[in-house]
Design an enzyme around this catalytic site. Structure first.
Site, PDB file in Angstrom:
ATOM      1  N   GLY A 171       0.848  -1.194   0.000  1.00  0.00           N
ATOM      2  CA  GLY A 171       0.000   0.000   0.000  1.00  0.00           C
ATOM      3  C   GLY A 171       0.878   1.236   0.000  1.00  0.00           C
ATOM      4  N   GLY A 176      -0.368   4.724   0.038  1.00  0.00           N
ATOM      5  CA  GLY A 176      -1.074   5.985   0.265  1.00  0.00           C
ATOM      6  C   GLY A 176      -0.361   6.847   1.286  1.00  0.00           C
ATOM      7  CG  HIS A 220     -18.579  11.273   5.295  1.00  0.00           C
ATOM      8  ND1 HIS A 220     -19.282  12.423   5.043  1.00  0.00           N
ATOM      9  CD2 HIS A 220     -17.327  11.662   5.630  1.00  0.00           C
ATOM     10  CE1 HIS A 220     -18.485  13.468   5.233  1.00  0.00           C
ATOM     11  NE2 HIS A 220     -17.289  13.031   5.589  1.00  0.00           N
ATOM     12  NE  ARG A 270     -16.315  12.866   8.940  1.00  0.00           N
ATOM     13  CZ  ARG A 270     -15.178  12.641   8.306  1.00  0.00           C
ATOM     14  NH1 ARG A 270     -14.721  11.418   8.180  1.00  0.00           N
ATOM     15  NH2 ARG A 270     -14.501  13.640   7.789  1.00  0.00           N
ATOM     16  CD  GLU A 319      -9.954   3.562   5.958  1.00  0.00           C
ATOM     17  OE1 GLU A 319      -9.411   4.267   5.085  1.00  0.00           O
ATOM     18  OE2 GLU A 319     -11.147   3.224   5.907  1.00  0.00           O
ATOM     19  NE  ARG A 342     -11.532   8.653   9.590  1.00  0.00           N
ATOM     20  CZ  ARG A 342     -11.675   9.775   8.867  1.00  0.00           C
ATOM     21  NH1 ARG A 342     -11.237  10.928   9.331  1.00  0.00           N
ATOM     22  NH2 ARG A 342     -12.275   9.734   7.692  1.00  0.00           N
ATOM     23  CG  LEU A 375      -5.236  13.287   5.050  1.00  0.00           C
ATOM     24  CD1 LEU A 375      -5.282  14.750   4.617  1.00  0.00           C
ATOM     25  CD2 LEU A 375      -4.235  12.521   4.193  1.00  0.00           C
TER      26      LEU A 375
END
Lengths: 247, 639
Positions: B41, B43, B267, B331, B426, B436, B442
């Site tokens: 990964g 990211g 979300h 959220r 994540e 979260r 980030l």
């Protein structure tokens, strides 16, 4: 909608490709272009035919993975959209749509509509960074930067690396891609120390990888899905010239 | 019952990390180049970890299924990244960010990990700034901040609506630099399919070369998973369409425990589903709730255009229900409130499955230019997808699958229950509890990748300096490769009558209807049965075209969907087990009189870590009891 699709099919890097024609019925204008291709593929699969390979990931115009040459235009006929954001409303019923991969020596075709863009990574490797090791950074507010400067750096930095600029350029030049990175980092005080070496290394790498020269036709700016300005190329030229004078 | 050792250092909360750093084992710089590390990964977490570990001198191999490390979905993170700089002088501190995250997560995250995340947040901003991230500035030239949901300070740094892109590209560039210097090697279009465990330690991976279809073996002294979340299990989500849970599942089946898989974030502000053909949903950043006001018509089934509905006929239900936090509630709260209004018949739009997010007042007060400076890219994106202009007409939004709070169980060093296997960003479970907070994803990715893992991985690698390069011709690699090939062959040979996507859609619908924003024992049991039936149908009737030894996107997709079935079962089992409501996990049976989640701290103040027991056997539950020594555990309130 009823469409005739003329799609480039190519088995792998080494084989010769050719166009195949597909008739596709019941296309909704609510689909995006890639959803239309998903729909075509689901039909092909159930008919025991090979689906069309194409790249995409985020499908919201930010990852840069998608990119097709549609009716002779990179990312299709609409302005400032990526292929994944292109709506089928942009096409007329009973029209023929020609779909090709990016065509450029530096982006060889891997399969069908999928190309190899690792040359862009190689360009960044040649100097498209600020050499700030983890842990060495000063307190962020100790570097004061004018809002206008940061906004300009941001405007240059929003490149998604899709390669449309190269694919649309008759010389297959990567000047807009390189120019936007050089500009973003040269504008910021943090990136100034390496501005000279960065410009020289990235331009040299661009030549080495087989990208063409820029002849200022402006096609890249017109086709960039993020609307990145050609003024970034002028800035790159200035950085490069300045570097050469210093040499 | 528990065999979980979270290895939280002793001492006061604020001193744990510095004490740990001071006492942790080190690897001499001369020895580092003898040690190989695989990072799967690329990211924000993977690229920052790979670059930072390579800078230290280890040999790093990075794997991504996309064509470049820069494509990872961290790039789509929009609104910002939190840090405790306190530039706004609003009494922010590490403790406050820690407290907001713990409370926001409804007291289901691990104190020590969350505090550490807050503690390194300022270094993360410094690092990104140094690497050229053009964070927004005030006219004075100083860094700007904005506010996010669930907090009462302004601590979010941002680059318009593309903060994730700018941060991820900075980490990507740092990784490209290490590749240039020969310290890291990138394997693009390479899909990890299994983890190789030898003598109880993670020693490598089996990966599929996506271009050629070849199955390849790669070895290392340690393996790091930075493989993101699995919100795509719901089919429609805000994630990239290729995001998946296969790495997490592979690790789980090799012995890593999977923690709290049912804790998934829906979300509140996604562009609603517009038609049946849709392949994904597009997020509208939570940052918009700084200036946007959420409302629905006061009248049921009011089909007038939003601009035709006068002020007094609008129900600003978040401001009404939660006066203290208003539109900036967390959220989970915002999502449930939207669902409640829509289910009651007040939803907007043709389908009645959306609510308005209105900028009229903000534009009136601040001017269009200021709003455009803050959210221009988001407004453009909205306009592109919906063909309506949010400067003139309110946005329509609805909740969508987004983030996975649960994930691989890790200790304080971010190591899973398999020695030498790490999970960051994540893909692990540790920092966000049951919900979260915005702009902390980030942050966690960069905190783990830049500042935590590069330190903690040494503690393990210090004992590996005498281990030579791991050979790949051992029985463990052979067996893993054989199993991978057998499964691919099986998928290809099924030759059924239905497409992979059709199964994925049906699976998504089952989960969305029965196990998303609201769940009950009844709906979950029904979902489990439906998932099991659909899984059987998949394995007898799916059609995977082509062959193995070629570029075959459908085959890659088939493997991911097959894994989603197993993950879905696990999600449901975990949701059934947790007989309480907390954060995003809302069990109908457990709610307060006001319809808020009702926790059961006596019975469920623990992390549920599931251990694989073999095919078609129920997983085994291990509990990590959560101790709250630095906060008072209270009923969460945003009123």
């Amino acid at each position: 909608m009823k469409l005739k699709l003329k799609i480039w099919r190519q088995k792998n890097r080494n084989s010769k490709g050719k166009f195949e024609i597909y008739d596709l019925d019941n296309v909704s204008e609510e689909m995006t272009f890639l959803e239309m291709l998903d729909y075509l593929n689901s039909k092909l699969i159930l008919e025991d035919k090979e689906p069309v390979a194409f790249d995409s990931d985020c499908r919201e115009g930010i990852c840069g993975m998608c990119g097709l040459y549609i009716n002779g235009r990179t990312h299709g006929p609409e302005k400032e959209v990526t292929t994944c954001q292109l709506s089928m409303k942009a096409f007329k019923d009973r029209s023929t749509i020609t779909v090709e991969p990016w065509r450029s020596k530096a982006f060889p075709v891997i399969k069908d509509l999928v190309v190899d863009r690792t040359s862009f990574d190689q360009l960044i490797q040649a100097g498209g960074y600020i050499s700030a090791d983890t842990g060495a950074a000063p307190e962020a507010n100790s570097i004061i930067i004018k809002k206008e400067t940061v906004d300009r750096a941001f405007d240059a930095g929003i490149c998604i690396g899709c390669g449309a600029c190269v694919a649309t350029c008759k010389n297959a030049s990567a000047m807009l891609f390189v120019g936007s990175k050089v500009t973003q980092l040269a504008l910021l005080p943090q990136g100034k120390a390496e501005a000279t070496i960065r410009a020289i290394s990235m331009v040299a790498k661009m030549d080495e990888l087989g990208f063409g020269n820029c002849t200022n036709t402006g096609a890249c700016e017109a086709e960039c899905p993020k609307g990145i300005s050609i003024s970034n190329i002028a800035k790159l030229n200035r950085e490069y010239l300045y570097a050469k004078i210093q040499d | 019952m528990s065999i979980l050792d979270s290895k939280i250092p002793d001492g006061p909360l604020a001193e744990k990390w510095s004490k740990h750093k001071a006492s942790i084992k080190l690897v001499n710089p001369a020895n580092r180049k003898k040690l190989d590390v695989i990072v799967v990964g690329s990211g924000a977490a993977g690229a920052s970890a790979a670059a930072s570990i390579a800078e230290l001198g280890y040999n790093v191999k990075v794997f991504a299924f996309q064509d470049s490390s820069r494509r990872a979905h961290s790039i789509a993170s929009q609104g910002g990244i939190n840090a405790t700089k306190n530039y706004k002088n609003d009494a922010d501190s590490d403790y406050r960010l820690f407290y907001d995250m713990i409370k926001g997560g409804d007291f289901r995250a691990r104190e020590a990990n969350v505090y550490r995340c807050a503690e390194v947040s300022n270094s993360v901003i410094d690092q990104f700034t140094a690497q050229g991230v053009p964070f927004a500035r005030e006219y004075s030239g100083y860094l700007a901040n904005r506010s996010f949901g669930g907090v009462q300070v302004s601590r979010t740094f941002y680059a318009q609506g593309q903060t994730g892109q700018q941060c991820t590209i900075a980490a990507y560039q740092a990784l490209m630099r290490q590749i240039h210097e020969g310290k890291a090697k990138m394997y693009n279009r390479c899909n990890m399919l299994d983890i190789v465990v030898k003598d109880g330690k993670a020693r490598g991976i089996i990966a599929k070369n996506i271009e050629t279809g070849e199955i390849e073996r790669y070895s290392a002294h340690a393996v790091v998973l930075a493989t993101g979340g699995f919100g795509t299990v719901y089919y429609l989500s805000t994630l990239a369409i290729n995001s998946n849970g296969s790495a997490a599942l592979a690790a789980y089946k090799k012995g890593a425990f999977l923690a709290n898989p049912s804790l998934a974030q829906i979300h509140p502000t996604s562009i609603p589903k517009l038609n049946e053909y849709q392949s994904k949903l597009t997020l509208m950043s939570e940052s918009l709730r700084n200036d946007g006001r959420v409302w629905v018509p006061k009248e049921k089934g009011d089909k007038r255009k939003p601009n035709d509905i006068p002020e007094e006929e609008r129900d600003y239900y978040l401001e009404r229900r939660y006066p203290a936090f208003g539109n900036l509630v967390p959220r989970d709260v915002a999502s449930r409130a939207a669902k409640e209004r829509c289910d009651a018949g007040y939803g907007a739009g043709e389908t009645g499955l959306s609510v308005y997010l209105d900028f009229k007042d903000a534009i009136q007060k601040q001017g269009e230019k200021t709003i455009s400076d803050k959210y221009g890219t988001l407004f453009d994106l909205y306009n592109k997808v919906t063909e309506t202009n949010p400067y003139k007409e309110p946005m329509r939004i609805y909740p969508a699958s987004h983030y996975t709070m649960g994930g691989l169980w890790v200790d304080y060093n971010l190591m899973t229950t398999i020695p030498g296997l790490y999970a960051i960003g994540e893909s692990n479970f540790s920092d966000h509890g049951a919900n979260r907070l915005g702009a902390s994803s980030l942050l966690q990715c960069a905190a783990d990748g830049y500042f935590i893992l590069p330190v903690t991985i040494a503690d393990y690698l210090a004992d590996e300096i005498r281990t030579p390069t791991i050979p790949t011709d051992t029985p463990e690699f052979e067996e893993a490769e054989k199993a991978v090939k057998e499964r691919l062959n099986k998928l290809i040979s099924l030759n059924g009558t239905k497409t992979i996507t059709s199964f994925h859609k049906r699976l998504g619908n089952i989960l969305w209807d029965n196990s998303s924003m609201v769940r009950s024992e009844k709906s979950l049991k029904k979902a489990l049965q439906l998932v099991n039936e659909l899984e059987k149908e998949f394995w007898s009737d799916v059609k995977v075209p082509g062959s193995i030894n070629e570029f075959n996107q459908e085959l890659d997709r088939a493997g991911r969907v097959a894994d989603f079935f197993e993950l879905a079962s696990l999600i449901i089992i975990d949701a059934l087990n947790r007989e309480e409501s907390c954060g995003a996990h809302f069990r109908e049976e457990y709610q307060t009189e006001e319809g808020e989640p009702k926790r059961n701290d006596e019975k469920f103040q623990y992390v549920a870590a599931w251990e694989y027991q073999g095919e078609s056997k129920p997983p085994k539950l291990h509990k990590e009891e959560l101790k709250f020594e630095n906060v008072k555990v209270v009923q969460r309130s945003y009123k």
